[in-house]
Enzyme design. Sequence first.
Site, PDB file in Angstrom:
ATOM      1  N   SER A 172       0.838  -1.204   0.000  1.00  0.00           N
ATOM      2  CA  SER A 172       0.000   0.000   0.000  1.00  0.00           C
ATOM      3  C   SER A 172       0.872   1.252   0.000  1.00  0.00           C
ATOM      4  O   SER A 172       0.878   2.034   0.959  1.00  0.00           O
ATOM      5  CB  SER A 172      -0.919  -0.027   1.223  1.00  0.00           C
ATOM      6  OG  SER A 172      -1.679  -1.205   1.255  1.00  0.00           O
ATOM      7  N   GLY A 174       0.771   4.074  -1.619  1.00  0.00           N
ATOM      8  CA  GLY A 174       0.119   5.383  -1.539  1.00  0.00           C
ATOM      9  C   GLY A 174      -0.178   5.782  -0.108  1.00  0.00           C
ATOM     10  O   GLY A 174       0.059   6.930   0.295  1.00  0.00           O
ATOM     11  N   ASP A 175      -0.679   4.848   0.677  1.00  0.00           N
ATOM     12  CA  ASP A 175      -0.955   5.125   2.090  1.00  0.00           C
ATOM     13  C   ASP A 175       0.332   5.429   2.845  1.00  0.00           C
ATOM     14  O   ASP A 175       0.377   6.348   3.674  1.00  0.00           O
ATOM     15  CB  ASP A 175      -1.646   3.922   2.732  1.00  0.00           C
ATOM     16  CG  ASP A 175      -3.056   3.723   2.235  1.00  0.00           C
ATOM     17  OD1 ASP A 175      -3.930   4.502   2.610  1.00  0.00           O
ATOM     18  OD2 ASP A 175      -3.271   2.795   1.445  1.00  0.00           O
ATOM     19  N   THR A 176       1.377   4.638   2.573  1.00  0.00           N
ATOM     20  CA  THR A 176       2.623   4.826   3.299  1.00  0.00           C
ATOM     21  C   THR A 176       3.271   6.159   2.952  1.00  0.00           C
ATOM     22  O   THR A 176       3.784   6.863   3.834  1.00  0.00           O
ATOM     23  CB  THR A 176       3.588   3.670   2.999  1.00  0.00           C
ATOM     24  OG1 THR A 176       2.929   2.433   3.309  1.00  0.00           O
ATOM     25  CG2 THR A 176       4.848   3.791   3.822  1.00  0.00           C
ATOM     26  N   ALA A 179       1.415   8.767   4.802  1.00  0.00           N
ATOM     27  CA  ALA A 179       1.763   8.736   6.222  1.00  0.00           C
ATOM     28  C   ALA A 179       3.086   9.437   6.481  1.00  0.00           C
ATOM     29  O   ALA A 179       3.219  10.231   7.425  1.00  0.00           O
ATOM     30  CB  ALA A 179       1.823   7.291   6.709  1.00  0.00           C
TER      31      ALA A 179
END
Length: 407
Positions: A172, A174-176, A179
């Site tokens: 993932s 994009g999420d990381t 973040a």
Amino acid sequence: MPDTDATAHSPLAGLKVLEMGQLIAGPFAAKTLADFGADVIKIEPPGAGDPLRKWRLLKDGTSVWWQVQSRNKRSVALNLNEPSAQDIVRKLASECDVLIENFRPGALEGWGLSPDVLLQANPRLIVLRVSGYGQTGPYRDRPGFGVVAEAMGGLRHLTAEPGRVPVRVGVSIGDTLAALHGVIGILLALQERQRSGRGQVIDVALYEAVFNCMESLLPEYSAFGAVRGAAGSALPGIAPSNAYRCQDGHYALVAGNGDSIFKRLMGAVGRPDLAADPALADNAGRVARVAELDAAIGDWTARHDVAEVLAALDAASVPAGRIYTVADIAADPHYQARGMLETVRMADGSDLTVPGIVPKLSRTPGGHRRNAPDVGQDTDAVLREIGLTPMQIDELRRRGVVAGGPA
């Protein structure tokens, strides 16, 4: 309270963080802060808790991913639809330095927990808001997951073999990326708060975090109308840099795109003629003849096993490597020497290997202080810290406002 002895010398010791996100982006940001000493209080719904607890492979009913994403955190189980739970959040936020949330825009406002309300009660509060498209703009209300953000941010268009369906990165990303941008924003806001004494709101959109890593994609389009396309394992406009099949079927990743590195690479593959060719002395000349260079390197690697290829290139000081599986990672002595394979003891007495702490700080390193919590494991302890009595906590539990046992 968290283990104060273990956190006393951590770079974020004394920082109190309220995490209201779930799944990946918000919790990953909070995990990064927790790794370096922040006291992270994670709000979860009673019962099942964060859905990540049931994602991927489960051990004794709980995802082993959970042991990475929520290490060093404390869990409080609150039913946020209850006004009394919203009051608890307001009280917690009034005593925290940072609040992290990654709900759809408007969710906090619907609970009466808008940043304006929270900042009025605690002007020093820093609020990180992570969402698919940001808190403003025509797409703000759309649901947005990392995979969609990766596509909108320009990444998915590039991750394919030419002419084939674009594929997703296997994690993932994009999420990381969002973040990590959020963590940067928090640290910037903390630095500014030292001067002004005031908090602020950080607005991170998943697609923007991906787009921020797209290097020259936009200026190339602006200047030349160039739309970069998928290039498989090659690096467009930089040569030679590619994956080359070896005799044993494995691939060697070779980055020979520096001017002096290129000459050493050509010597290693037995092509001194190309090393001496003045037309190939710089990147522009090599890009014009990239197919010829790839063929020369590929002809050489096809006659040798990957270990032989890498040994020869290492001797020539040419950056190269092979494609690791997680089994390769777990067996690699460099990972071990760098502390990137950390063994933790689970509640049942078994051991679990998890990723180590990144980045490495020489004087105040991060660390694994406690395992990921059960749902609501710390509810009573945290509520007592904000002044609630055991009788009040029992009443809230009876009414279904809170859950979890004493800690």
